[in-house]
Scaffold this active site. Structure first.
Site, PDB file in Angstrom:
ATOM      1  N   LYS A 167      34.613  11.831  14.507  1.00  0.00           N
ATOM      2  CA  LYS A 167      33.823  11.669  13.072  1.00  0.00           C
ATOM      3  C   LYS A 167      34.502  10.567  12.264  1.00  0.00           C
ATOM      4  O   LYS A 167      33.301  10.017  11.864  1.00  0.00           O
ATOM      5  CB  LYS A 167      34.511  13.120  12.035  1.00  0.00           C
ATOM      6  CG  LYS A 167      33.721  14.582  12.513  1.00  0.00           C
ATOM      7  CD  LYS A 167      34.553  15.407  12.276  1.00  0.00           C
ATOM      8  CE  LYS A 167      34.203  16.845  12.369  1.00  0.00           C
ATOM      9  NZ  LYS A 167      34.274  17.674  11.956  1.00  0.00           N
TER      10      LYS A 167
ATOM     11  N   SER B  95      32.658  22.922   9.830  1.00  0.00           N
ATOM     12  CA  SER B  95      33.377  22.044   9.147  1.00  0.00           C
ATOM     13  C   SER B  95      32.686  21.209   8.193  1.00  0.00           C
ATOM     14  O   SER B  95      32.565  20.373   7.094  1.00  0.00           O
ATOM     15  CB  SER B  95      33.119  21.184  10.038  1.00  0.00           C
ATOM     16  OG  SER B  95      32.030  20.350  10.145  1.00  0.00           O
TER      17      SER B  95
END
Length: 817
Positions: free
Chosen positions: A756, A713
């Site tokens: 996140k 990511s």
């Protein structure tokens, strides 16, 4: 069992004797020819319940209805015959024509008996059959027109009829022999009956056929056909009597065997008392056994094992092993269940009172309870609460149990590596015990508790077996209705148990086990939620645990906010609770020593209790330097921001060297290589001179090198950092990003979006770059988590660079040749 009518007759010596009524009276149709027409047109009718009177038969009848008593009293005065008809429905109190069969019997009242209990019996003697016509009167009792019926007699030379009558006698004697001594008088009567017609009517009266069968015999006017019909009924009755006799015979044999075993058991107990008394233990087990609610299989197994114990010497080691096994069997709540609380509003209120947020879990519990309320029986779901530490997964299990009014047990699976801990040990091993599942069931005392399987993702395995494989049977709703524990050795129904598992990381759970559970993700909390949880739950709990009265110490909202921002770093609230507890312990010391103590904790007093503010790496650090970009990462403790730095240095003779530091995993290193190769291939699009790659070495570093980092990511973050370093362009303020990249420049979606996003909010980020395919994940998040955030969805690396990098260069840029 054969029953026939009896009458209590007073003897000459003053005693009474029960005798059957079976006087043979050869009554002919001509005897009723003298009945007057007026009598037939206005015949008194006596309805009978479940009784049919045949011509020539004598039968006692108990009379209780008012109309029937009125009829009997009236007939006694006028001495005339009556009509007797069986009711179709015996429950009807005031029958009319439609409630009576159409064929009855004209009868004379032989005697009326008034018994000591104020009841009245009459003895009736049948004369001829009649057909019921129009009802002429209903008060004070039924009267109706009747028509006499004739019977078709067989010829004297009809051999078939004679054989049929003989067969009827034989099958009747055979049946009565199976009945026993109670039918001797009936056998005697049958042997002395010469008239075939009387024999047929006598058997129809005295054999306990159903009333509809007897009525069918009465309505059959052909004597030969009536005999055949009777023979069929007798054949069925004979088979039933024979079957009953066989069952009784077997029962007597079983009883004899039981008596023999009982005698031997008594002798064995006497011997055991001489050797050393274990009788008290066995008596106690038997008493406990009598109170159990188990089925036939469990009871038979227990009795078998109890007989083994009775044969053992109480001084032998095997005796204690066997006794412990039986004690464990009796400790289990076989077929014992607590009653669920179906008041959905109260359940919801209880869950909301104990836990703030966690809406998905609460909704699933309420859905299950709603279906259970409507259906009445339902297999419990297997829930797995998945999320970072400290968000309330473990404490939720006990809250659910209290809300549902169920028992609660917690099983910690962290570090479990022995399969026997789940399935139990076989009894052949010394110190064998049931598995933890059965121990929890026994501890709860009901078969439908809430069992929390804590830290299911931390189950290990070694040479002793794989506990996660053993859990497959426990957590499979299609299998756990017959769960087999090696120690208990009897299948136990776990289908009503509500299992709630908790996990921090799903990647360590085997796929088959994961498929059997319903995964419910529990995300971290935002600032507002942490403040509410602290005010409603954590502060009152810590006040009680540290010896303070409720509301004795006040924590204002701004104080809690400062603790969260400057003294904790977590997705949950566990560390926050510790800090609140630390403050209260210091105040408790001041109070216990008689010192003046604060009752209102202001934010500026926190340093006095908690020391200097801890460095919080989750805060956004600015972007004054080229090549420094903020990324978003997911860890087992929730979401975090991380900083990716890149710098250029003039190359030596080797040239074009890429260095990666920061304890990066293989996947993350590959992302850096992909980003570098894509930038080289599209240097013109970014305004980079191709010769620059040969003149400079590139160094990519991710701070906090002691912490291992991996995953794809960070691809977009590395690409943005490299382009910023090569172009010296400034990165947009308060920007963070996450996404995987490909060599073609595509941006791919990643997971852990909510965690996140929460990390970005904690760090003060206002702009987030995500793959366009992650938009569906953002849409599922509650709007309160997204407040103050701007999302930018991209498809390619070029889209990322266009938004992330500003046209102007950073101050004091590196002069790239």
């Amino acid at each position: 069992m054969i029953e026939f009518f009896e009458q209590d007759t007073e003897m000459s010596d003053g005693t009474s004797h029960i005798v059957p009524i079976f006087t043979e009276i050869h009554h002919t149709e001509q005897d009723d020819s003298q009945l007057q027409e007026t009598e037939l047109d206005d015949m008194p009718i006596l309805p009978l319940r479940n009784m049919v009177l045949f011509p020539g038969m004598t039968m006692p009848v108990a009379v209780g209805r008012d109309k029937s008593l009125a009829l009997i009293n009236d007939i006694q005065k006028h001495n005339r015959p009556i009509g007797v008809v069986c009711q179709i429905n015996s429950q009807e109190e005031n029958p009319l024509k439609n409630d009576l069969y159409t064929v009855g019997t004209i009868a004379d009242i032989i005697k009326v008996l008034h018994l000591p209990d104020n009841s009245t019996n009459v003895i009736l003697q049948g004369r001829s059959s009649f057909e019921l016509g129009e009802i002429t009167s209903q008060s004070p009792y039924l009267k109706a027109k009747v028509r006499l019926l004739e019977e078709t007699q067989p010829t004297p030379r009809d051999r078939e009829f004679k054989v049929l009558i003989s067969s009827i006698r034989e099958i009747t004697f055979e049946m009565l022999n199976n009945v026993g001594d109670g039918a001797k008088e009936l056998v005697f009567a049958i042997k002395n009956i010469d008239s075939p017609v009387y024999l047929i009517n006598f058997l129809a009266t005295n054999i306990p056929f159903e009333s509809r069968q007897k009525q069918a015999l009465l309505e059959e006017r052909n004597i030969k056909k009536r005999a055949y019909l009777l023979y069929g009924y007798l054949s069925k009755e004979a088979q039933l009597v024979e079957l009953k006799a066989a069952i009784q015979s077997r029962t007597r044999e079983d009883l004899s065997q039981q008596q023999r075993e009982h005698f031997l058991q008594q002798q064995l107990r006497t011997i055991q008392e001489e050797l050393g008394n274990g009788e008290d233990d066995i008596t106690e087990l038997q008493e406990r056994m009598s109170k159990m609610k188990w089925g036939e299989t469990e009871e038979a197994h227990f009795k078998k094992e109890l007989r083994k114990l009775e044969r053992l010497n109480p001084q032998s080691p095997d005796y204690s092993v066997q006794y412990a096994y039986l004690d464990n069997l009796l400790s289990l709540p076989w077929h014992t269940y607590t009653k669920d609380n179906f008041n959905l509003k109260k359940v919801e209120s209880k869950l909301n009172h104990d836990h703030y947020g966690l809406e998905k879990v609460k909704d699933r519990i309420l859905e299950h309870l709603s279906v259970l309320k409507l259906r009445g029986d339902l297999k419990a779901p297997i829930l797995c609460l998945y999320g970072p530490p400290g968000v309330g997964k473990t404490s939720l299990g006990k809250s659910v149990a209290e809300a549902l009014n169920r028992k609660y047990a917690r099983i910690s699976l962290g570090g479990l590596h022995d399969e026997a801990e789940i399935r139990g040990h076989r009894r052949t091993y010394i110190g064998a015990l049931p598995g933890r599942i059965m121990q929890a069931i026994a501890k709860c005392g009901s078969s439908n508790p809430v069992i929390l399987l804590d830290e299911i993702d931390k189950v290990g395995q070694d040479f002793k077996g794989d506990p996660s494989s053993a859990l497959l049977e426990v957590l499979d709703p299609e299998q756990n209705s017959r769960f087999h524990d090696n120690y208990i050795d009897i299948d136990y129904d776990l289908s009503k148990v509500l299992f709630i598992a908790t996990a921090n990381n799903l990647t360590t759970i085997s796929q088959p086990l994961l498929d059997r559970m319903e995964i419910i993700e529990i995300n971290g909390y935002i600032m507002e939620e942490k403040v509410e949880i602290a005010r409603k739950h954590l502060v009152p709990k810590q006040l009680e645990e540290n010896g303070f009265q409720p509301k004795e110490i006040a924590f204002p909202k701004e104080t809690i906010v400062k603790i969260v921002e400057n003294y904790t770093r977590e997705s949950g609230v566990r560390e926050l609770e510790k800090k609140i507890g630390k403050v209260l312990r210091k105040i408790a010391r001041e109070k216990a020593t008689g010192m003046t103590f604060d009752t209102h904790i202001t934010s500026d007093r926190l340093s006095h209790y908690l020391g200097k503010e801890e460095v919080n790496r989750d805060n956004y650090e600015g972007n004054e330097f080229a090549g420094v970009v903020t990324g978003l990462a997911w860890t087992a403790v929730g979401g975090e921001i991380l900083f990716i730095e890149s710098s250029l240095a003039k190359a030596g003779k080797s040239g074009d060297k890429l260095t990666l530091t920061g304890n990066l995993g293989d996947v993350m290193k590959e992302s850096a290589v992909i980003a570098m190769q894509y930038i080289k291939a599209h240097a013109d699009a970014f305004g980079i001179n191709h010769e620059t790659f040969d003149k400079y070495n590139v160094h990519i570093h991710v701070p906090e090198g002691a912490i291992p980092k991996d995953g794809p990511s960070a691809g977009v973050t590395m690409a943005t950092s490299l382009v910023s370093s090569f172009t010296q362009r400034k990165v947009r303020d308060h920007l963070a990003m996450t996404g995987e990249i490909t060599l073609r420049g595509k941006v791919l979606p990643v997971g852990g979006i909510k965690e996140k996003i929460l990390a970005a909010k904690r760090a003060g980020i206002t702009h987030i770059i995500l793959c366009k395919e992650n938009k569906k994940d953002v849409d599922e998040i509650n709007e309160r988590y997204l407040k103050g955030l701007n999302f930018h969805f991209v498809n390619t690396i070029q889209d990322v660079i266009d938004f992330a990098l500003l046209p102007e260069k950073v101050s004091n840029p590196l002069m790239i040749e």
